[in-house]
Design a protein around this motif. Structure first.
Motif, PDB file in Angstrom:
ATOM      1  N   VAL A 257       0.866  -1.181   0.000  1.00 35.69           N
ATOM      2  CA  VAL A 257       0.000   0.000   0.000  1.00 35.69           C
ATOM      3  C   VAL A 257       0.900   1.228   0.000  1.00 35.69           C
ATOM      4  CG1 VAL A 257      -1.623   1.336   1.401  1.00 35.69           C
ATOM      5  CG2 VAL A 257      -1.958  -1.129   1.112  1.00 35.69           C
ATOM      6  N   THR A 258       0.745   2.067  -1.022  1.00 36.85           N
ATOM      7  CA  THR A 258       1.655   3.208  -1.172  1.00 36.85           C
ATOM      8  C   THR A 258       1.048   4.511  -0.645  1.00 36.85           C
ATOM      9  OG1 THR A 258       0.768   3.524  -3.384  1.00 36.85           O
ATOM     10  CG2 THR A 258       2.796   2.261  -3.219  1.00 36.85           C
ATOM     11  N   ARG A 259      -0.189   4.423  -0.211  1.00 36.77           N
ATOM     12  CA  ARG A 259      -0.877   5.619   0.267  1.00 36.77           C
ATOM     13  C   ARG A 259      -0.203   6.157   1.537  1.00 36.77           C
ATOM     14  NH1 ARG A 259      -7.446   6.076   0.797  1.00 36.77           N
ATOM     15  NH2 ARG A 259      -7.343   7.525  -0.926  1.00 36.77           N
ATOM     16  N   ALA A 260      -0.260   7.467   1.718  1.00 38.20           N
ATOM     17  CA  ALA A 260       0.330   8.072   2.917  1.00 38.20           C
ATOM     18  C   ALA A 260      -0.281   7.447   4.169  1.00 38.20           C
ATOM     19  CB  ALA A 260       0.091   9.573   2.918  1.00 38.20           C
ATOM     20  N   ARG A 261       0.556   7.240   5.173  1.00 36.62           N
ATOM     21  CA  ARG A 261       0.140   6.552   6.386  1.00 36.62           C
ATOM     22  C   ARG A 261      -1.129   7.145   7.005  1.00 36.62           C
ATOM     23  NH1 ARG A 261       3.358   2.676   8.792  1.00 36.62           N
ATOM     24  NH2 ARG A 261       5.331   2.999   7.734  1.00 36.62           N
ATOM     25  N   GLU A 262      -1.209   8.478   7.005  1.00 41.00           N
ATOM     26  CA  GLU A 262      -2.359   9.134   7.651  1.00 41.00           C
ATOM     27  C   GLU A 262      -3.667   8.762   6.957  1.00 41.00           C
ATOM     28  OE1 GLU A 262       1.070  10.484   7.046  1.00 41.00           O
ATOM     29  OE2 GLU A 262      -0.008  12.040   5.974  1.00 41.00           O
ATOM     30  N   GLN A 263      -3.585   8.360   5.702  1.00 42.24           N
ATOM     31  CA  GLN A 263      -4.811   8.102   4.955  1.00 42.24           C
ATOM     32  C   GLN A 263      -4.999   6.621   4.633  1.00 42.24           C
ATOM     33  OE1 GLN A 263      -3.246  10.795   2.070  1.00 42.24           O
ATOM     34  NE2 GLN A 263      -5.169  11.923   2.031  1.00 42.24           N
ATOM     35  N   ALA A 264      -4.036   5.812   5.041  1.00 38.83           N
ATOM     36  CA  ALA A 264      -4.030   4.433   4.544  1.00 38.83           C
ATOM     37  C   ALA A 264      -4.889   3.482   5.366  1.00 38.83           C
ATOM     38  CB  ALA A 264      -2.598   3.910   4.482  1.00 38.83           C
ATOM     39  N   SER A 265      -5.304   3.889   6.581  1.00 38.34           N
ATOM     40  CA  SER A 265      -5.862   2.898   7.500  1.00 38.34           C
ATOM     41  C   SER A 265      -7.086   2.185   6.924  1.00 38.34           C
ATOM     42  CB  SER A 265      -6.178   3.534   8.846  1.00 38.34           C
ATOM     43  OG  SER A 265      -7.163   4.516   8.668  1.00 38.34           O
ATOM     44  N   GLY A 266      -7.954   2.898   6.223  1.00 42.04           N
ATOM     45  CA  GLY A 266      -9.149   2.252   5.671  1.00 42.04           C
ATOM     46  C   GLY A 266      -8.789   1.167   4.675  1.00 42.04           C
ATOM     47  N   LEU A 267      -7.869   1.470   3.782  1.00 38.28           N
ATOM     48  CA  LEU A 267      -7.442   0.501   2.773  1.00 38.28           C
ATOM     49  C   LEU A 267      -6.722  -0.675   3.439  1.00 38.28           C
ATOM     50  CD1 LEU A 267      -7.048  -0.381  -0.146  1.00 38.28           C
ATOM     51  CD2 LEU A 267      -5.066   1.135  -0.298  1.00 38.28           C
ATOM     52  N   VAL A 268      -5.813  -0.357   4.364  1.00 34.99           N
ATOM     53  CA  VAL A 268      -5.043  -1.406   5.042  1.00 34.99           C
ATOM     54  C   VAL A 268      -5.990  -2.357   5.777  1.00 34.99           C
ATOM     55  CG1 VAL A 268      -3.401  -1.835   6.915  1.00 34.99           C
ATOM     56  CG2 VAL A 268      -2.953  -0.015   5.262  1.00 34.99           C
ATOM     57  N   GLY A 275      -7.926 -10.973   4.465  1.00 36.29           N
ATOM     58  CA  GLY A 275      -6.878 -11.981   4.596  1.00 36.29           C
ATOM     59  C   GLY A 275      -5.523 -11.583   4.040  1.00 36.29           C
ATOM     60  N   ALA A 276      -5.406 -10.429   3.415  1.00 35.60           N
ATOM     61  CA  ALA A 276      -4.134 -10.065   2.787  1.00 35.60           C
ATOM     62  C   ALA A 276      -3.077  -9.710   3.822  1.00 35.60           C
ATOM     63  CB  ALA A 276      -4.331  -8.889   1.844  1.00 35.60           C
ATOM     64  N   LYS A 277      -1.832  -9.932   3.443  1.00 33.63           N
ATOM     65  CA  LYS A 277      -0.714  -9.440   4.234  1.00 33.63           C
ATOM     66  C   LYS A 277      -0.329  -8.089   3.633  1.00 33.63           C
ATOM     67  CE  LYS A 277       3.998 -10.493   5.468  1.00 33.63           C
ATOM     68  NZ  LYS A 277       4.982 -11.554   5.620  1.00 33.63           N
ATOM     69  N   VAL A 278      -0.369  -7.054   4.420  1.00 33.77           N
ATOM     70  CA  VAL A 278      -0.156  -5.711   3.888  1.00 33.77           C
ATOM     71  C   VAL A 278       1.222  -5.188   4.268  1.00 33.77           C
ATOM     72  CG1 VAL A 278      -0.948  -3.321   3.955  1.00 33.77           C
ATOM     73  CG2 VAL A 278      -2.623  -5.187   3.963  1.00 33.77           C
ATOM     74  N   LEU A 279       1.946  -4.695   3.276  1.00 34.67           N
ATOM     75  CA  LEU A 279       3.205  -3.995   3.544  1.00 34.67           C
ATOM     76  C   LEU A 279       2.961  -2.531   3.251  1.00 34.67           C
ATOM     77  CD1 LEU A 279       5.931  -6.135   1.721  1.00 34.67           C
ATOM     78  CD2 LEU A 279       5.376  -6.084   4.146  1.00 34.67           C
ATOM     79  N   GLN A 280       3.103  -1.704   4.238  1.00 28.66           N
ATOM     80  CA  GLN A 280       2.901  -0.283   3.975  1.00 28.66           C
ATOM     81  C   GLN A 280       4.200   0.314   3.453  1.00 28.66           C
ATOM     82  OE1 GLN A 280       0.340   2.379   5.931  1.00 28.66           O
ATOM     83  NE2 GLN A 280      -0.104   0.939   7.578  1.00 28.66           N
ATOM     84  N   CYS A 281       4.092   0.981   2.331  1.00 28.74           N
ATOM     85  CA  CYS A 281       5.246   1.687   1.791  1.00 28.74           C
ATOM     86  C   CYS A 281       4.793   3.075   1.370  1.00 28.74           C
ATOM     87  CB  CYS A 281       5.835   0.911   0.618  1.00 28.74           C
ATOM     88  SG  CYS A 281       7.293   1.717  -0.050  1.00 28.74           S
ATOM     89  N   PRO A 282       4.481   3.911   2.364  1.00 27.23           N
ATOM     90  CA  PRO A 282       4.027   5.250   2.014  1.00 27.23           C
ATOM     91  C   PRO A 282       5.212   5.992   1.429  1.00 27.23           C
ATOM     92  CG  PRO A 282       4.445   5.116   4.366  1.00 27.23           C
ATOM     93  CD  PRO A 282       4.709   3.743   3.798  1.00 27.23           C
TER      94      PRO A 282
END
Ligand code: SAH
Length: 502
Positions: A257-268, A275-282
């Protein structure tokens, strides 16, 4: 000086949401956090920014810090007046040496509190669809350590229980099997091993006392894992709810997930829920401006604007800070009509008690402009509250249509490289199934952060999902032609597109 309290806190089995409310409180208020290896990094985000974090990692047979030094550390910090959170995997009193640490505190006059946790002994089987007790199948369960030195005899005096859960037992599996057979358990007794239970890395191997050693070898299953023995294991066939692509369609998929951390929580959260494993890469983050001259001026004469257009949830948040800074509140917008670009922006406004008067059908500048113009903007004064960086289309079109437009930057977007290395490593190892983009800038920032050559080289290893047509176009122009595009803007549509293509 006051003596601090030591909180012996159970972190839960792995899923960071399985910590208790009390545990999270202790974590969020501590001056010092002392934590083990099996603690997920996400839990540490609850720790106060100014608190000290000390890793004392524990692995079978290899302690980063010997137990007596851990004991001494806890007491030393408490005697220095600090409140100490000793964060341990699962429950602190289930093979966690919490009892020893509490006794040591007591011996040194240090007050302590115990915050029980969800033990992996119950939770990992539960996430594998195995209830440790079940009417008419198992009326008792025992939790046993499988940690015996290599030359030692197999665990002796096994308790008599319908279900037996062995912790730290992977290496001792052959001995455990022998001991159970010697105790009279049938060769057909079902057995399961659960590795990294409750996390998106969960792996389960099932068999019988007769087959399990070969099954585990074939699956190359390594610690940390636990062993469940007993008829209840058969229930997994019907109760497998977590590591299951039917109930959780993105199980087994690793998604960046490349979205900025402040906005990513809904998508994450939406991806994890499936069931997905999410790697945040803002690659970007929003930051307040150093000077707010334009927006502050605008706020000082807000009732002069016919329309205030908010283009992002961040814009709303930062605009609001300035409004409050000026000693004003929602009433300052009473004379203006309000436009919200996108559902997240609308929600950010609603959270502040404001209903948007206008929401464009699609969150694309051209459409926003057309639809606003259709409402008649000639001679109207319009305030655009948005990021410093952004497209000029909306401003230009509104001006052309005769509006008087004031562009008020409320925040700026900066690059964020905090997780770039781990994303690159995961792509390199071929572990990444999807990369998601939620705006054109996430595409270009991601390429710049990881390197265009690197991405070109590894393009075949992952698929690309985009939130809308403009993002998709930017991706395509940059060699990242999307494999999935959301049918409408918004994270639900993006997730649906991913599910359909996965
Ligand atoms: N206090 C912990 C157990 C500590 S002993 C608790 O209550 O859960 C460490 C052992 O627990 C590991 O060797 C492994 O056997 C088991 N374990 C811990 N977390 C696990 C997990 N997420 N999945 C499977 N087993 C786990």
């Amino acid at each position: 000086m006051n003596i601090g309290t030591v909180f012996l806190v159970g972190a839960g089995p792995g899923d960071p949401k399985l910590i208790t409310v009390r545990g999270r409180e202790a974590l969020a208020t501590a001056d010092v956090v002392v934590y083990d290896r099996l603690i997920g990094a996400e839990l540490l985000t609850h720790v106060r920014a100014d608190a000290e974090k000390i890793f004392v990692g524990k692995e079978a047979a290899r302690h980063a810090l010997p137990q007596d030094e851990i004991n001494a550390l806890l007491v030393e910090q408490a005697l220095a007046g600090k409140s100490v959170c000793r964060l341990k995997g699962g429950d602190p009193f289930v093979f966690g040496r919490g009892g020893e640490e509490a006794l040591f505190c007591r011996a040194h006059g240090v007050p302590f509190e115990i915050v029980p946790g969800v033990s992996s002994a119950i939770a990992a089987p539960a996430y594998a669809g195995i209830p440790v007790t079940q009417r008419e199948v198992a009326t008792s369960f025992a939790v046993v350590t499988g940690h015996t030195k290599d030359d030692e005899a197999p665990p002796e005096n096994l308790p008599v229980a319908d279900t037996i859960v062995f912790l730290m037992g992977v290496r001792a599996l052959p001995k455990i099997v022998r001991a159970l057979r010697a105790q009279g358990r049938a060769a057909t007794t079902p057995v399961a091993l659960v590795r990294w239970g409750t996390t998106t890395d969960q792996q389960v191997v099932t068999g019988t006392l007769e087959t399990i050693e070969g099954d585990v070898e074939r699956a190359a299953l390594k610690p940390p894992a636990l062993i469940v023995v007993g008829e209840v294991v058969n229930l997994r066939e019907q109760l497998q709810w977590f590591d299951n692509p039917v109930t959780r369609p993105l199980w087994g998929q690793t998604i960046i997930v490349t979205r900025a951390r402040e906005q990513a929580s809904g998508l994450v959260e939406g991806l994890q829920q499936r069931g997905a494993k999410v790697l945040q890469c803002p690659t970007i983050r929003a930051e307040a401006l150093e000077k707010f001259t334009v927006v502050d001026d605008a706020i000082a004469r807000l009732n002069g604007f016919d329309w205030v257009v908010f283009s992002s949830a961040n814009g709303v948040a930062h605009f609001w800070n300035r409004l409050q800074h000026a000693g004003k509140d929602a009433r300052a917008l009473a004379q203006s009509q309000i436009a919200a670009i996108g559902p997240a922006t609308q929600q950010a406004l609603a959270a502040r008690g404001l209903n948007a008067d206008f929401l464009p059908s699609v969150s694309i500048s051209e459409t926003v402009a057309d639809e606003l113009i259709a409402r008649g903007v000639a001679g109207r004064r319009i305030l655009l509250a948005r990021a410093m960086e952004g497209r000029e289309v909306l401003e230009a079109r509104l001006r052309q249509a005769g509006a008087e437009v004031l562009l008020a930057p409320c925040y700026r977007t900066l690059t964020d490289n905090s997780n770039v290395e781990s994303a690159r490593a995961a792509i390199e190892k071929g572990e990444v199934d999807w990369v998601t983009f939620s705006s054109s800038s996430t595409v270009t920032n991601f390429l710049d952060a990881l390197g265009r050559n690197f991405i070109a080289e590894h393009r075949a290893c992952f698929r690309v999902a985009c939130i809308g047509p403009i993002t998709a176009q930017t991706a395509a122009e940059n060699g990242l032609a999307p494999d999935a595009v959301a049918e409408s803007a918004g994270i639900e549509a993006l997730i649906a597109a991913l599910e359909k293509t996965s």
